[in-house]
Structures are given as structure tokens and as C-alpha cells.
Design a protein around this motif. Sequence first.
Motif, mmCIF file in Angstrom:
data_model
loop_
_atom_site.group_PDB
_atom_site.id
_atom_site.type_symbol
_atom_site.label_atom_id
_atom_site.label_comp_id
_atom_site.label_asym_id
_atom_site.label_seq_id
_atom_site.Cartn_x
_atom_site.Cartn_y
_atom_site.Cartn_z
ATOM 1 N N GLY A 151 0.786 -1.226 0.000
ATOM 2 C CA GLY A 151 0.000 0.000 0.000
ATOM 3 C C GLY A 151 0.819 1.277 0.000
ATOM 4 N N PHE A 152 2.128 1.181 -0.225
ATOM 5 C CA PHE A 152 2.968 2.383 -0.174
ATOM 6 C C PHE A 152 2.560 3.359 -1.267
ATOM 7 C CE2 PHE A 152 6.757 4.787 -1.517
ATOM 8 C CZ PHE A 152 6.996 5.480 -0.344
ATOM 9 N N ARG A 153 2.291 4.606 -0.838
ATOM 10 C CA ARG A 153 1.886 5.654 -1.785
ATOM 11 C C ARG A 153 2.701 6.922 -1.585
ATOM 12 N NH1 ARG A 153 -4.287 6.324 -1.065
ATOM 13 N NH2 ARG A 153 -3.484 8.389 -1.501
ATOM 14 N N GLY A 154 3.884 6.765 -1.074
ATOM 15 C CA GLY A 154 4.739 7.924 -0.860
ATOM 16 C C GLY A 154 4.737 8.368 0.592
ATOM 17 N N CYS A 155 5.521 9.357 0.872
ATOM 18 C CA CYS A 155 5.657 9.896 2.217
ATOM 19 C C CYS A 155 4.339 10.529 2.656
ATOM 20 C CB CYS A 155 6.774 10.941 2.237
ATOM 21 S SG CYS A 155 6.927 11.824 3.805
#
Length: 105
Positions: free
Chosen positions: A16-20
Motif C-alpha cells: 500500500g505504499f503511496r509515498g511519504c
Amino acid sequence: MLAIFDALADLFAEPGFRGCAFLNAAADAQTGSAEEMATKDFRTWLHELFAVLVAAAGFRDLRMLSTQLVLLYDGSNIAAALDADPAVARSARDAAAALMAAARR
């Protein structure tokens, strides 16, 4: 210091990583909002974290090296999100190691 980039590798590999989260929140934050204040607090903490680690390791140019490491941290976050490439954490780690080795000379 390099462990920070190892942790980023784990984060970037999450499905689910979508950036900082702070960068994402800051993009839509209104002036004076809780999001803006939280982002500023995080940025202060991040700069202080690298400065403390650089100082504890005995590097001479604390400000330059800590700023360079923050730039690698930021750049890897952006590249991992925009390019969907979790491997950039390894590249950032290698660049951080090279900067640290050069700073020891």
C-alpha cells in the motif's frame, strides 16, 4: 544512519505504499492547518535526527552531511512513489554510504 535507508526499503516494499505521508499531507495542507504543523514538526525532527547521528559518528561537517542525507531520504521517498520502485532505497543507501566514506577522509 544506514539503517534508516534499510527501514525505507521495507516501507517502500509494502503493497500500500503511496509515498511519504507527510509530503502527501503537505501538498493539500492549508496554511496554519494541523497537517502543515505536523509536517513542519516531522521535518524538524528528521533534520535533527540526521544531525544527531552525524555528530555522534564524529563527522566534521555536520550540517553538510546531515543535509545531504535528508536529501537522499526525501529523493528516495519521491522516486519510490512516482516510479513504483522500492529498489531506490538501496541506491539511496549506497549513496549515503559513499557520502559518509568521503566525509571521513
